[in-house]
Design a protein around this motif. Sequence first.
Motif, mmCIF file in Angstrom:
data_model
loop_
_atom_site.group_PDB
_atom_site.id
_atom_site.type_symbol
_atom_site.label_atom_id
_atom_site.label_comp_id
_atom_site.label_asym_id
_atom_site.label_seq_id
_atom_site.Cartn_x
_atom_site.Cartn_y
_atom_site.Cartn_z
ATOM 1 N N SER A 19 35.284 34.381 42.707
ATOM 2 C CA SER A 19 35.663 35.144 43.894
ATOM 3 C C SER A 19 35.456 34.295 45.151
ATOM 4 C CB SER A 19 34.826 36.426 44.024
ATOM 5 O OG SER A 19 34.907 37.204 42.848
ATOM 6 N N PHE B 9 29.224 33.756 43.017
ATOM 7 C CA PHE B 9 30.321 34.409 42.301
ATOM 8 C C PHE B 9 31.465 33.398 42.227
ATOM 9 C CE2 PHE B 9 27.620 37.800 43.540
ATOM 10 C CZ PHE B 9 27.762 38.774 42.577
ATOM 11 N N LEU C 269 27.270 45.181 45.024
ATOM 12 C CA LEU C 269 26.018 44.630 44.507
ATOM 13 C C LEU C 269 24.837 45.478 44.934
ATOM 14 C CD1 LEU C 269 26.481 40.783 45.074
ATOM 15 C CD2 LEU C 269 26.219 41.944 42.879
ATOM 16 N N ASN D 130 30.825 33.282 48.971
ATOM 17 C CA ASN D 130 30.648 33.812 47.607
ATOM 18 C C ASN D 130 29.228 33.606 47.081
ATOM 19 O OD1 ASN D 130 30.811 31.044 47.363
ATOM 20 N ND2 ASN D 130 32.014 31.098 45.460
ATOM 21 N N ALA E 229 31.583 37.362 47.968
ATOM 22 C CA ALA E 229 30.702 38.151 47.100
ATOM 23 C C ALA E 229 30.861 39.637 47.427
ATOM 24 C CB ALA E 229 29.258 37.727 47.309
ATOM 25 N N PRO E 230 30.886 40.506 46.417
ATOM 26 C CA PRO E 230 31.040 41.956 46.648
ATOM 27 C C PRO E 230 29.711 42.583 47.069
ATOM 28 C CG PRO E 230 30.871 41.525 44.309
ATOM 29 C CD PRO E 230 30.860 40.177 44.975
ATOM 30 N N LYS F 164 28.611 42.794 34.406
ATOM 31 C CA LYS F 164 29.600 43.464 35.261
ATOM 32 C C LYS F 164 30.489 42.482 36.008
ATOM 33 C CE LYS F 164 30.135 47.309 38.425
ATOM 34 N NZ LYS F 164 29.483 48.458 39.087
ATOM 35 N N TYR F 165 29.951 41.307 36.323
ATOM 36 C CA TYR F 165 30.705 40.316 37.102
ATOM 37 C C TYR F 165 30.781 39.019 36.282
ATOM 38 C CZ TYR F 165 29.557 43.599 40.830
ATOM 39 O OH TYR F 165 29.405 44.733 41.595
ATOM 40 N N ASP G 57 24.832 48.558 42.828
ATOM 41 C CA ASP G 57 24.510 48.293 41.421
ATOM 42 C C ASP G 57 23.018 48.051 41.221
ATOM 43 O OD1 ASP G 57 27.168 48.531 40.772
ATOM 44 O OD2 ASP G 57 27.574 46.369 40.890
ATOM 45 N N PHE H 21 29.546 35.695 37.740
ATOM 46 C CA PHE H 21 28.179 35.656 38.267
ATOM 47 C C PHE H 21 27.431 34.434 37.724
ATOM 48 C CE2 PHE H 21 23.663 36.594 38.039
ATOM 49 C CZ PHE H 21 23.384 37.131 39.282
ATOM 50 N N LEU I 208 24.074 42.280 36.152
ATOM 51 C CA LEU I 208 25.100 41.720 37.040
ATOM 52 C C LEU I 208 25.995 40.740 36.289
ATOM 53 C CD1 LEU I 208 23.058 41.148 40.334
ATOM 54 C CD2 LEU I 208 24.518 43.074 39.718
ATOM 55 N N SER I 209 25.428 40.011 35.331
ATOM 56 C CA SER I 209 26.241 39.068 34.551
ATOM 57 C C SER I 209 27.275 39.810 33.702
ATOM 58 C CB SER I 209 25.342 38.224 33.636
ATOM 59 O OG SER I 209 24.446 37.442 34.399
#
Length: 325
Positions: A61, A58, A69, A90, A64-65, A123-124, A72, A127, A120-121
């Motif tokens: 950031s 990430f 994740l 991250n 990493a969340p 949403k973040y 999701d 990524f 994921l790409s």
Amino acid sequence: MKLLKLVPDDTNIDFLKWRIPFFVVSILLIAASWALVLTKGLNYGVDFAGGLEIRATFTQSEEAPIPALRNDVEQLGYGEPVVQRFGEDNQVSIRVRLPDEVANDKDAAQQAANTIVSELSLKYPGFRLDGNDNVSGKVSGEFREDAFYALLAAMLAVALYIWVRFEWQFGVGGLFALFHDVSLTLGMFALFQMEFSLQIIAAILAIIGYSLNDTIVIYDRIRENLKKYRKMPLPELLNLSINETLSRTVMTSLTLFIALVPLLLFGPASLFGLTAAITLGLFVGTYSSVYMAAPMLVWMGVNSSSFVPRETVTDRQERLARGEL
């Protein structure tokens, strides 16, 4: 300057006094461990269960969340994923188990990977895909089989080594101690359902090596004392040998434990299972060397003549020819 000694040189602990209760407890723990393995099973990782691993960074950031994740990826319908930091804060590793029909189909597995990466790409924005691997059910089954044979071969090789270096009774005692250590480690992973991967196989092999080292030190002192104290009762001799090596055993275990604690408490999540396995192995390996490997010699019939060369027919004839009785 006086050196620090955690264990006095003149310890006289009666370890063998409690050998039967401890042996019974150990047998029960072994039985409970295998009952857990057979009923709850091991939580196989992608290496052994088959599935998909995605490694990502990430870039926007510092961390990493991970909880987000996990949620999701789970909502995509691939079950509960294993999301762990992988390197920097991250960077993450996302492991997902796939159904056998998907894992064994290369195109279907790649489509699953593309779906996860795409979601994921979107949403973040930060990524970045670093790589992905797919392990089919067939390959993972071969991994499990090879790992089992590796552990079995290591234990048998250890028992053979001890047999050749000492006597066959020592080989049996050492093998039982290793079986005890491996069983309790597997039981812990079955009980807490921690991920069981190739890393854990490496940890178990390390446990076997550590336990062997501890057992050999005690066995070597027992052999020396069997030659030195020919009339001493075996339980008393075993106590003497264990007490004489106790300082070395405690210092070795303590040094390793000090190195493991920071990894266990502050190390990356990807190493937690390996560190936990070695930490448990540190304790059970030391325990089994004292309360499994050594007391087994009493029940296996080792005595003061075990290391005295036996007289052959030729030796007897030569002795009689010299007029010796």
